[in-house]
Scaffold this motif. Sequence first.
Motif, mmCIF file in Angstrom:
data_model
loop_
_atom_site.group_PDB
_atom_site.id
_atom_site.type_symbol
_atom_site.label_atom_id
_atom_site.label_comp_id
_atom_site.label_asym_id
_atom_site.label_seq_id
_atom_site.Cartn_x
_atom_site.Cartn_y
_atom_site.Cartn_z
ATOM 1 N N MET A 1 22.174 1.990 3.788
ATOM 2 C CA MET A 1 21.905 0.971 2.820
ATOM 3 C C MET A 1 20.515 -0.032 3.743
ATOM 4 O O MET A 1 19.701 -0.555 3.283
ATOM 5 N N LYS A 2 21.204 -0.117 5.146
ATOM 6 C CA LYS A 2 19.898 -0.501 6.214
ATOM 7 C C LYS A 2 18.943 -0.175 5.920
ATOM 8 O O LYS A 2 18.387 -1.229 6.221
ATOM 9 N N LYS A 3 19.094 0.923 6.450
ATOM 10 C CA LYS A 3 17.407 1.420 6.851
ATOM 11 C C LYS A 3 16.498 0.946 5.258
ATOM 12 O O LYS A 3 15.811 1.903 6.137
ATOM 13 N N ASN A 4 16.914 1.887 4.314
ATOM 14 C CA ASN A 4 15.906 1.686 3.224
ATOM 15 C C ASN A 4 15.540 0.068 2.569
ATOM 16 O O ASN A 4 15.622 0.731 1.266
ATOM 17 N N TRP A 5 16.331 -0.822 3.185
ATOM 18 C CA TRP A 5 15.566 -2.093 2.591
ATOM 19 C C TRP A 5 14.130 -2.652 2.471
ATOM 20 O O TRP A 5 13.995 -2.249 1.578
ATOM 21 N N TRP A 6 13.662 -1.424 3.056
ATOM 22 C CA TRP A 6 12.281 -1.951 2.384
ATOM 23 C C TRP A 6 11.361 -1.075 1.216
ATOM 24 O O TRP A 6 10.570 -0.981 1.423
ATOM 25 N N LYS A 7 12.132 -0.176 0.871
ATOM 26 C CA LYS A 7 11.935 1.014 -0.204
ATOM 27 C C LYS A 7 12.392 -0.249 -1.376
ATOM 28 O O LYS A 7 11.820 -0.139 -1.763
ATOM 29 N N ILE A 8 13.963 -0.432 -1.023
ATOM 30 C CA ILE A 8 13.798 -1.930 -2.012
ATOM 31 C C ILE A 8 13.326 -2.683 -2.496
ATOM 32 O O ILE A 8 12.404 -3.178 -3.464
ATOM 33 N N LEU A 9 13.116 -3.490 -1.741
ATOM 34 C CA LEU A 9 12.054 -4.082 -0.889
ATOM 35 C C LEU A 9 10.871 -4.040 -2.014
ATOM 36 O O LEU A 9 10.035 -4.745 -2.965
ATOM 37 N N GLY A 10 10.052 -2.761 -1.660
ATOM 38 C CA GLY A 10 8.793 -2.324 -2.105
ATOM 39 C C GLY A 10 9.037 -1.980 -3.854
ATOM 40 O O GLY A 10 8.229 -2.234 -4.372
ATOM 41 N N VAL A 11 9.920 -1.803 -4.203
ATOM 42 C CA VAL A 11 10.427 -1.821 -5.884
ATOM 43 C C VAL A 11 9.774 -2.522 -6.227
ATOM 44 O O VAL A 11 9.093 -3.139 -7.371
ATOM 45 N N VAL A 12 10.797 -3.863 -5.693
ATOM 46 C CA VAL A 12 10.780 -5.402 -6.561
ATOM 47 C C VAL A 12 9.704 -5.941 -6.308
ATOM 48 O O VAL A 12 8.832 -6.005 -7.140
ATOM 49 N N LEU A 13 9.214 -5.604 -5.210
ATOM 50 C CA LEU A 13 7.296 -5.924 -5.068
ATOM 51 C C LEU A 13 6.128 -5.739 -6.347
ATOM 52 O O LEU A 13 5.902 -6.340 -7.163
ATOM 53 N N LEU A 199 4.354 -0.141 0.796
ATOM 54 C CA LEU A 199 5.491 0.431 1.019
ATOM 55 C C LEU A 199 5.960 0.851 0.528
ATOM 56 O O LEU A 199 6.710 2.119 0.332
ATOM 57 N N LEU A 200 5.688 1.912 -1.293
ATOM 58 C CA LEU A 200 5.541 2.695 -2.183
ATOM 59 C C LEU A 200 5.367 3.968 -1.994
ATOM 60 O O LEU A 200 5.419 4.633 -1.224
ATOM 61 N N GLY A 201 3.804 4.184 -1.314
ATOM 62 C CA GLY A 201 3.241 5.121 -0.462
ATOM 63 C C GLY A 201 4.023 5.741 0.885
ATOM 64 O O GLY A 201 3.858 7.004 0.970
ATOM 65 N N VAL A 202 4.352 4.578 1.658
ATOM 66 C CA VAL A 202 5.413 4.674 2.776
ATOM 67 C C VAL A 202 6.271 5.557 2.486
ATOM 68 O O VAL A 202 6.491 6.358 3.610
ATOM 69 N N TRP A 203 6.847 5.030 1.429
ATOM 70 C CA TRP A 203 8.138 5.717 1.096
ATOM 71 C C TRP A 203 8.426 7.509 0.999
ATOM 72 O O TRP A 203 8.425 8.155 1.061
ATOM 73 N N ILE A 204 7.209 7.940 0.085
ATOM 74 C CA ILE A 204 6.594 8.858 -0.406
ATOM 75 C C ILE A 204 6.017 9.982 0.733
ATOM 76 O O ILE A 204 6.501 10.824 0.550
ATOM 77 N N ALA A 205 5.053 9.225 1.759
ATOM 78 C CA ALA A 205 4.481 9.772 3.012
ATOM 79 C C ALA A 205 5.792 10.601 3.332
ATOM 80 O O ALA A 205 5.927 11.089 3.968
ATOM 81 N N THR A 206 6.987 9.198 3.487
ATOM 82 C CA THR A 206 8.032 9.690 4.714
ATOM 83 C C THR A 206 8.771 10.943 3.617
ATOM 84 O O THR A 206 9.285 11.718 4.694
ATOM 85 N N ILE A 207 9.066 11.198 2.588
ATOM 86 C CA ILE A 207 9.541 12.487 2.018
ATOM 87 C C ILE A 207 9.272 12.905 1.892
ATOM 88 O O ILE A 207 9.648 14.424 2.551
ATOM 89 N N GLN A 208 7.824 13.085 2.230
ATOM 90 C CA GLN A 208 7.307 14.013 2.581
ATOM 91 C C GLN A 208 6.795 14.648 3.663
ATOM 92 O O GLN A 208 7.303 16.045 4.430
ATOM 93 N N PHE A 209 6.881 13.818 5.090
ATOM 94 C CA PHE A 209 7.805 14.284 6.184
ATOM 95 C C PHE A 209 8.182 15.256 6.518
ATOM 96 O O PHE A 209 9.001 16.170 7.202
ATOM 97 N N ARG A 210 9.788 14.255 5.978
ATOM 98 C CA ARG A 210 11.626 14.889 6.453
ATOM 99 C C ARG A 210 11.262 16.649 4.823
ATOM 100 O O ARG A 210 11.794 17.317 5.962
#
Lengths: 221, 84
Positions: A1-13, A199-210
């Motif tokens: 959860m600690k690592k995912n705060w920015w994903k939550i922030l992106g969704v909230v924003l 942030l949403l775009g970064v999230w999708i990019a990281t999924i792609q990368f992983r």
Amino acid sequence: MKKNWWKILGVVLVAHALISGLLLDVPRLDILNETIRNLYFHVTMWFGMIALLTASVVYAVKYLRSGNIDFDDKSISFAKIGTLFGMLGLVTGSVWANFTWGEPWSGDPKQNASAICMLIYFAYFVLRNSLQDEQQRGRVSAIYNIFAYAAMIPLLFILPRLSPDSLHPGNGGNPGFNIYDLDIKLRGVFYPAIVGWTLLGVWIATIQFRIRSVSRALEDN
Amino acid sequence: MRRLILLVLLFVSLSLEAQEDGFRVTEESYNDQSVEMADAMRANGKIYVVVAVIGVIFAGIVIYTISVDRKVRKLEKEVFEEKP
């Protein structure tokens, strides 16, 4: 959860942009009417695209400096989602233009320039797919990525402003959206929306990368 | 069969009779503003409905993305942590 705060922030924003962007008051302007709310969606797509393509070119440079194939994977992942944002920006822009400028494509300098910019990035993907060897593909496409980014900046930010007749705000002698941005209510949704979509775009990019790095590990075994 | 029809008719007549001296729904009750309804969803040209739809779609996409994220994490664990 600690690592995912920015994903939550992106969704909230983004949720804030979707809900407050449709419900809060906006300035009543001629021709624009309620479509000024597209500021939170169409314009933010382009800001998001710039951020994601900047990340892509940064990783391209990192790859060239280190030869680490992970950086190349990151570079292509960011380029893909950045180009998707750009395409969405073009399409939403056409829809918006259809109802405010009278036609979906009026040959506006900024429209043309962003279309050219998209074509440049399409060529990047074609170039990548045409090369078999991993390291060669990484090097050639990283260099092309740098050139594409260097071409994008004047295409989007300088040439449309130099041209005498652009319909876009802030170009060709038109007043910029800055006039409206000064309105604190618009800013309160616009800036968070930029951060949220990015942030949403970064999230999708990281999924792609992983996914890429997992399949690479499977191939190597 | 006859008994059944009789029974049904009996019940229908019962309810009709009950309505006669009980509360009746009239045209006026449709315009009764003293009773609160979900009027907010219909105000301002029903924009709230659109917001609700967009919210649901966005929530669906986010939940889907989270599930993809989790599947990738599972794969990562399998591939990167169980090396012989």
